[in-house]
Design an enzyme around this catalytic site. Structure first.
Site, PDB file in Angstrom:
ATOM      1  N   ASN A  96      -8.065   7.132   6.817  1.00 48.36           N
ATOM      2  CA  ASN A  96      -8.248   7.096   8.278  1.00 48.36           C
ATOM      3  C   ASN A  96      -7.965   8.425   8.975  1.00 48.36           C
ATOM      4  O   ASN A  96      -7.694   8.468  10.174  1.00 48.36           O
ATOM      5  CB  ASN A  96      -7.510   5.905   8.895  1.00 48.36           C
ATOM      6  CG  ASN A  96      -6.009   6.003   8.756  1.00 48.36           C
ATOM      7  OD1 ASN A  96      -5.487   7.007   8.264  1.00 48.36           O
ATOM      8  ND2 ASN A  96      -5.308   4.983   9.200  1.00 48.36           N
ATOM      9  N   THR A 117      -5.813   1.660  13.640  1.00 47.69           N
ATOM     10  CA  THR A 117      -5.458   2.033  12.255  1.00 47.69           C
ATOM     11  C   THR A 117      -6.637   1.881  11.302  1.00 47.69           C
ATOM     12  O   THR A 117      -6.891   2.755  10.471  1.00 47.69           O
ATOM     13  CB  THR A 117      -4.274   1.160  11.775  1.00 47.69           C
ATOM     14  OG1 THR A 117      -3.183   1.354  12.669  1.00 47.69           O
ATOM     15  CG2 THR A 117      -3.856   1.520  10.362  1.00 47.69           C
ATOM     16  N   HIS A 147      -2.917  11.113  11.383  1.00 42.38           N
ATOM     17  CA  HIS A 147      -1.697  10.388  11.760  1.00 42.38           C
ATOM     18  C   HIS A 147      -1.274  10.806  13.156  1.00 42.38           C
ATOM     19  O   HIS A 147      -1.369  11.980  13.514  1.00 42.38           O
ATOM     20  CB  HIS A 147      -0.553  10.722  10.786  1.00 42.38           C
ATOM     21  CG  HIS A 147       0.776  10.252  11.284  1.00 42.38           C
ATOM     22  ND1 HIS A 147       1.229   8.970  11.095  1.00 42.38           N
ATOM     23  CD2 HIS A 147       1.740  10.873  12.028  1.00 42.38           C
ATOM     24  CE1 HIS A 147       2.411   8.820  11.679  1.00 42.38           C
ATOM     25  NE2 HIS A 147       2.750   9.968  12.250  1.00 42.38           N
ATOM     26  N   PHE A 176       0.809  -1.225   0.000  1.00 42.52           N
ATOM     27  CA  PHE A 176       0.000   0.000   0.000  1.00 42.52           C
ATOM     28  C   PHE A 176       0.842   1.274   0.000  1.00 42.52           C
ATOM     29  O   PHE A 176       0.293   2.378   0.040  1.00 42.52           O
ATOM     30  CB  PHE A 176      -0.969   0.009   1.194  1.00 42.52           C
ATOM     31  CG  PHE A 176      -0.305  -0.150   2.545  1.00 42.52           C
ATOM     32  CD1 PHE A 176       0.242   0.931   3.208  1.00 42.52           C
ATOM     33  CD2 PHE A 176      -0.249  -1.401   3.156  1.00 42.52           C
ATOM     34  CE1 PHE A 176       0.854   0.785   4.447  1.00 42.52           C
ATOM     35  CE2 PHE A 176       0.353  -1.551   4.402  1.00 42.52           C
ATOM     36  CZ  PHE A 176       0.910  -0.462   5.044  1.00 42.52           C
ATOM     37  N   ARG A 192      -2.562   8.395  20.580  1.00 45.32           N
ATOM     38  CA  ARG A 192      -2.914   7.181  19.831  1.00 45.32           C
ATOM     39  C   ARG A 192      -4.263   6.640  20.296  1.00 45.32           C
ATOM     40  O   ARG A 192      -5.032   6.107  19.506  1.00 45.32           O
ATOM     41  CB  ARG A 192      -1.834   6.112  20.011  1.00 45.32           C
ATOM     42  CG  ARG A 192      -0.490   6.453  19.399  1.00 45.32           C
ATOM     43  CD  ARG A 192      -0.437   6.251  17.906  1.00 45.32           C
ATOM     44  NE  ARG A 192      -0.493   4.862  17.509  1.00 45.32           N
ATOM     45  CZ  ARG A 192      -0.265   4.429  16.273  1.00 45.32           C
ATOM     46  NH1 ARG A 192       0.043   5.302  15.305  1.00 45.32           N
ATOM     47  NH2 ARG A 192      -0.337   3.159  15.962  1.00 45.32           N
ATOM     48  N   ARG A 218     -10.857   8.092  14.636  1.00 46.70           N
ATOM     49  CA  ARG A 218     -11.086   7.180  13.504  1.00 46.70           C
ATOM     50  C   ARG A 218     -12.394   6.413  13.669  1.00 46.70           C
ATOM     51  O   ARG A 218     -13.101   6.152  12.692  1.00 46.70           O
ATOM     52  CB  ARG A 218      -9.901   6.225  13.359  1.00 46.70           C
ATOM     53  CG  ARG A 218      -8.654   6.908  12.798  1.00 46.70           C
ATOM     54  CD  ARG A 218      -7.435   6.008  12.932  1.00 46.70           C
ATOM     55  NE  ARG A 218      -6.253   6.541  12.252  1.00 46.70           N
ATOM     56  CZ  ARG A 218      -5.025   6.051  12.418  1.00 46.70           C
ATOM     57  NH1 ARG A 218      -4.826   5.040  13.245  1.00 46.70           N
ATOM     58  NH2 ARG A 218      -4.010   6.582  11.763  1.00 46.70           N
ATOM     59  N   GLU A 224       9.820  12.321  13.806  1.00 43.36           N
ATOM     60  CA  GLU A 224       8.801  12.932  12.948  1.00 43.36           C
ATOM     61  C   GLU A 224       8.721  14.444  13.169  1.00 43.36           C
ATOM     62  O   GLU A 224       8.563  15.213  12.215  1.00 43.36           O
ATOM     63  CB  GLU A 224       7.448  12.260  13.178  1.00 43.36           C
ATOM     64  CG  GLU A 224       7.445  10.818  12.649  1.00 43.36           C
ATOM     65  CD  GLU A 224       6.147  10.051  12.903  1.00 43.36           C
ATOM     66  OE1 GLU A 224       6.001   8.962  12.331  1.00 43.36           O
ATOM     67  OE2 GLU A 224       5.289  10.530  13.685  1.00 43.36           O
TER      68      GLU A 224
HETATM   69  P1  DAT Z   1      -1.042   4.065  11.946  1.00 49.25           P
HETATM   70  O1  DAT Z   1      -1.397   5.229  11.034  1.00 49.25           O
HETATM   71  O2  DAT Z   1      -2.214   3.668  12.797  1.00 49.25           O
HETATM   72  O3  DAT Z   1       0.220   4.296  12.720  1.00 49.25           O
HETATM   73  P2  DAT Z   1       0.535   2.295  10.276  1.00 49.25           P
HETATM   74  O4  DAT Z   1       1.728   3.094  10.696  1.00 49.25           O
HETATM   75  O5  DAT Z   1       0.600   0.801  10.430  1.00 49.25           O
HETATM   76  O6  DAT Z   1      -0.791   2.800  10.990  1.00 49.25           O
HETATM   77  O7  DAT Z   1       0.228   2.583   8.735  1.00 49.25           O
HETATM   78  C1  DAT Z   1       0.372   3.891   8.216  1.00 49.25           C
HETATM   79  C2  DAT Z   1      -0.809   4.177   7.326  1.00 49.25           C
HETATM   80  O8  DAT Z   1      -0.791   3.288   6.213  1.00 49.25           O
HETATM   81  C3  DAT Z   1      -2.164   3.954   7.993  1.00 49.25           C
HETATM   82  O9  DAT Z   1      -2.580   5.087   8.707  1.00 49.25           O
HETATM   83  C4  DAT Z   1      -3.042   3.658   6.815  1.00 49.25           C
HETATM   84  C5  DAT Z   1      -2.124   2.951   5.853  1.00 49.25           C
HETATM   85  N1  DAT Z   1      -2.256   1.500   5.962  1.00 49.25           N
HETATM   86  C6  DAT Z   1      -1.796   0.716   6.946  1.00 49.25           C
HETATM   87  N2  DAT Z   1      -2.097  -0.573   6.731  1.00 49.25           N
HETATM   88  C7  DAT Z   1      -2.769  -0.591   5.554  1.00 49.25           C
HETATM   89  C8  DAT Z   1      -3.361  -1.610   4.763  1.00 49.25           C
HETATM   90  N3  DAT Z   1      -3.332  -2.898   5.139  1.00 49.25           N
HETATM   91  N4  DAT Z   1      -3.969  -1.249   3.599  1.00 49.25           N
HETATM   92  C9  DAT Z   1      -4.013   0.029   3.201  1.00 49.25           C
HETATM   93  N5  DAT Z   1      -3.484   1.049   3.903  1.00 49.25           N
HETATM   94  C10 DAT Z   1      -2.867   0.740   5.055  1.00 49.25           C
HETATM   95 MG    MG Z   2       2.167   4.487  12.094  1.00 51.27          MG
END
Ligand code: DAT
Ligand code: MG
Length: 149
Positions: free
Chosen positions: A112, A91, A115, A57, A85, A102, A126
């Site tokens: 979603n 997520t 961030h 993704f 968080r 969310r 960051e």
């Molecule tokens: P978070 O934003 O909760 O920290 P993450 O760091 O695992 O989540 O992922 C970053 C972003 O990537 C997340 O906000 C949405 C996207 N994402 C994560 N997993 C995904 C998936 N399986 N399919 C599509 N988008 C995804």
């Molecule tokens: Mg993340």
């Protein structure tokens, strides 16, 4: 005091949720120390999401975050990284609890809304990536004694 990086993603901005989201962090008692409305470059997006570079993704994620302006912020407070968080929720918005950002406003993992840094160390990286030192303001809100014992 601890700081975290928060970004209202393009969907949150386009859907008019900026005020609602900022209000939740304010109401919790966290302190805003930096904020800017910005168009994210591909370079910044790829760096920010670098940990996901090999995920299927990744390209869609970079396309999305660069598709329309975002609100980048730094919030401060005791335990703000983990607490933010919790305010944000899981997520996948379909799995996020009602009452979280969310959970209340999202319906798809690729949209979603927001961030939030996942750990204190990530937050420091960051914040340094998104903000210069002079964009961050250390200040003492007069409400502080009413939020902290
Ligand atoms: P978070 O934003 O909760 O920290 P993450 O760091 O695992 O989540 O992922 C970053 C972003 O990537 C997340 O906000 C949405 C996207 N994402 C994560 N997993 C995904 C998936 N399986 N399919 C599509 N988008 C995804
Ligand atoms: Mg993340």
């Amino acid at each position: 005091m601890e700081r975290t990086f928060i970004a209202i993603k393009p969907d949150g901005v386009q859907r008019g949720l900026v005020g609602e989201i900022i209000n939740r962090f304010q109401q919790k008692g966290f302190i805003l120390v930096g904020m800017k409305f910005m168009q994210v470059s591909r370079e910044l997006a790829e760096e920010h999401y670098g940990v996901h570079r090999d995920r299927p993704f990744f390209n869609g994620l970079v396309d999305f975050i660069t598709s329309s302006p975002v609100v980048a912020m730094v919030w401060e407070g005791d335990g703000v990284v983990a607490s933010a968080r919790k305010l944000i929720g899981a997520t996948n918005p379909l799995a996020a609890e009602p009452g979280t950002i969310r959970g209340d406003f999202g319906a798809n993992i690729g949209r979603n809304i927001i961030h939030g840094s996942d750990a204190v160390e990530t937050a420091q990286q960051e914040i340094a990536l998104w903000f210069t030192k002079d964009e961050l303001i250390t200040w003492q809100p007069t409400m502080m004694p009413w939020v902290y014992e």
